[in-house]
Design an enzyme around this catalytic site. Structure first.
Site, PDB file in Angstrom:
ATOM      1  N   ASP A  67       0.734  -1.164  -0.048  1.00  0.00           N
ATOM      2  CA  ASP A  67      -0.017   0.139  -0.189  1.00  0.00           C
ATOM      3  C   ASP A  67       0.818   1.209  -0.038  1.00  0.00           C
ATOM      4  O   ASP A  67       2.022   1.517   0.389  1.00  0.00           O
ATOM      5  CB  ASP A  67      -1.068  -0.077   1.272  1.00  0.00           C
ATOM      6  CG  ASP A  67      -0.311  -0.120   2.684  1.00  0.00           C
ATOM      7  OD1 ASP A  67       0.682  -0.827   2.542  1.00  0.00           O
ATOM      8  OD2 ASP A  67      -0.649   0.367   3.368  1.00  0.00           O
ATOM      9  N   GLU A  97      -0.755  -2.136   5.038  1.00  0.00           N
ATOM     10  CA  GLU A  97       0.163  -2.316   6.505  1.00  0.00           C
ATOM     11  C   GLU A  97      -0.026  -0.791   7.012  1.00  0.00           C
ATOM     12  O   GLU A  97       0.195  -0.881   8.288  1.00  0.00           O
ATOM     13  CB  GLU A  97       1.523  -2.581   5.888  1.00  0.00           C
ATOM     14  CG  GLU A  97       2.602  -2.718   7.236  1.00  0.00           C
ATOM     15  CD  GLU A  97       3.188  -1.364   7.711  1.00  0.00           C
ATOM     16  OE1 GLU A  97       3.216  -1.369   9.032  1.00  0.00           O
ATOM     17  OE2 GLU A  97       3.420  -0.301   7.211  1.00  0.00           O
ATOM     18  N   GLU A  98      -0.228   0.277   6.224  1.00  0.00           N
ATOM     19  CA  GLU A  98      -0.217   1.521   6.755  1.00  0.00           C
ATOM     20  C   GLU A  98      -1.406   1.904   7.709  1.00  0.00           C
ATOM     21  O   GLU A  98      -1.418   2.919   8.201  1.00  0.00           O
ATOM     22  CB  GLU A  98       0.057   2.670   5.568  1.00  0.00           C
ATOM     23  CG  GLU A  98       1.176   2.345   4.984  1.00  0.00           C
ATOM     24  CD  GLU A  98       2.573   2.994   5.660  1.00  0.00           C
ATOM     25  OE1 GLU A  98       2.415   3.341   6.917  1.00  0.00           O
ATOM     26  OE2 GLU A  98       3.629   3.056   5.018  1.00  0.00           O
TER      27      GLU A  98
END
Ligand code: NI
Length: 384
Positions: free
Chosen positions: A70, A128-129
């Site tokens: 991402d 992931e963010e």
């Protein structure tokens, strides 16, 4: 085209076409297509994950390799031919490189399929963010089923190219979030005696929260409490009825995590009570600490040493950053490492000028491939 050229091509395509967490539709379609071109079996995960599966002819342990895919809500300010084509969205952490590295590993492993004893699972993970993160979704959908070992890496602009950072035990922190709502009583700025000033109380809470780490946490135990936002009030002559605080707290152990939460609550409620205000405290747990297994680190260190040489495998201090790779390590042993990628002009991760040295990608591929063979040639099983 040789692999190095392909890595750059993949990375630059992804860099020019970044997508936000859980919106990686084009990204995952692109990755799936590239995997299929290599003859790698694929499986799509909800909402935007892709898994590649490479099975060797001989039975043996299953190794999972993971890349996050991402981008971030940030305007790309670099002056390069491959800058983001999407306004306000940018790969500012190197996840485009992670995806390219994993494609590279897929290609090498697919070509060397005959040498594999066991299976390799390539996890292209979304989001992931953005907590709660994509790792949980991957696991929920069986992404780790039958997996004996898991390895992952993060390109790091703070470590020079041809070096890696790797350590056993906790390497990244519990990354959690708190919010506090202070409920006072509004009124006229000239008549404080008739009001309960939520701005003043919030200010006191901000100051006192700084005693959590300095006075309540053991000095040798790393932790952080940071207030990141404060909002309250509407006019110069109005005493604000409500003020909101938001921040993050970081820790490595479960005990310290709970202690910090307890102190945030006690301080907030205590100060509010002293001033006749009320408050609501919300502590939301984010990603747990990334804890590398001893044996996982040994395997990855051996792999990295073969590629960059033993002296270039550094042992960095733990970071208080967060990573949802932790969820995989809670299920399966393995390790997460930093891949040195300092570019000519280095900017911090998440900076609008962030970039990394692309030559690091080939090194990442070699290390991951080597890690797979380290495990499979030694027939490492988890039931040690
Ligand atoms: Ni990142």
């Amino acid at each position: 085209m040789e692999l190095k050229g392909k890595l750059v091509q993949w990375r630059r395509y992804l860099h020019q076409n970044p997508e936000l967490s859980f919106e990686e539709f084009k990204t995952s379609a692109y990755l799936k297509n590239e995997l299929q071109v290599m003859g790698v079996e694929t499986r799509m995960l909800e909402p935007t994950g892709v898994i590649g599966i490479i099975a060797g002819d001989m039975p043996g342990p299953t190794v999972a390799l993971r890349a996050d895919i991402d981008a971030l809500p940030l305007q790309d300010e670099k002056r390069v031919s491959y800058k983001s084509r999407v306004a306000g969205v940018m790969h500012a952490c190197g996840h485009d490189g992670h995806a390219a590295i994993l494609l590279g590993a897929a290609q090498v492993l697919a070509e060397r399929r005959g040498e594999l004893t066991g299976k390799v699972i390539l996890i292209f993970q979304p989001a992931e963010e953005k907590p709660p993160g994509g790792a949980v979704k991957v696991i929920e959908q069986g992404g780790l089923e039958g997996v004996d070992w898991v390895f992952g890496l993060h390109l790091w602009s703070g470590i020079p190219v041809e070096h890696v950072g790797l350590a056993a035990g906790p390497v990244m922190a519990n990354a959690d979030e708190f919010s506090i709502k202070v409920l006072g009583r509004g009124g006229h700025g000239s008549m404080p005696q008739d009001s309960v000033d939520s701005v003043l109380i919030a200010a006191e809470i901000v100051t006192c929260l700084q005693t959590v780490v300095s006075r309540s946490v053991r000095p040798l135990d790393p932790a952080a409490v940071s207030v990141g936002a404060i909002n309250g009030g509407t006019g110069f002559n109005i005493i604000a009825q409500e003020t909101f605080l938001k921040g993050t707290y970081r820790s490595f152990s479960e005990g310290t995590r709970s202690l910090i939460e307890q102190r945030i609550r006690e301080i907030s409620h205590g100060i509010c009570a002293a001033h006749g205000a009320k408050c609501q405290v919300d502590c939301r747990r984010g990603y747990p600490a990334v804890v590398n297994s001893e044996r996982g680190v040994e395997i990855l260190r051996a792999a990295a040493a073969r590629v960059v040489g033993e002296k270039r495998v550094l042992e960095p201090e733990p970071s208080l950053g967060g990573e949802d790779f932790s969820y995989y390590l809670q299920k399966v042993p393995g390790a997460f490492m930093y891949l040195g990628a300092t570019p000519v002009q280095a900017f911090p991760h998440h900076h609008p000028n962030f970039d990394f040295a692309e030559e690091a990608m080939a090194i990442g591929v070699e290390i991951l491939v080597q890690a797979v063979f380290e495990v499979q040639q030694k027939q490492e099983n988890t039931d040690r």
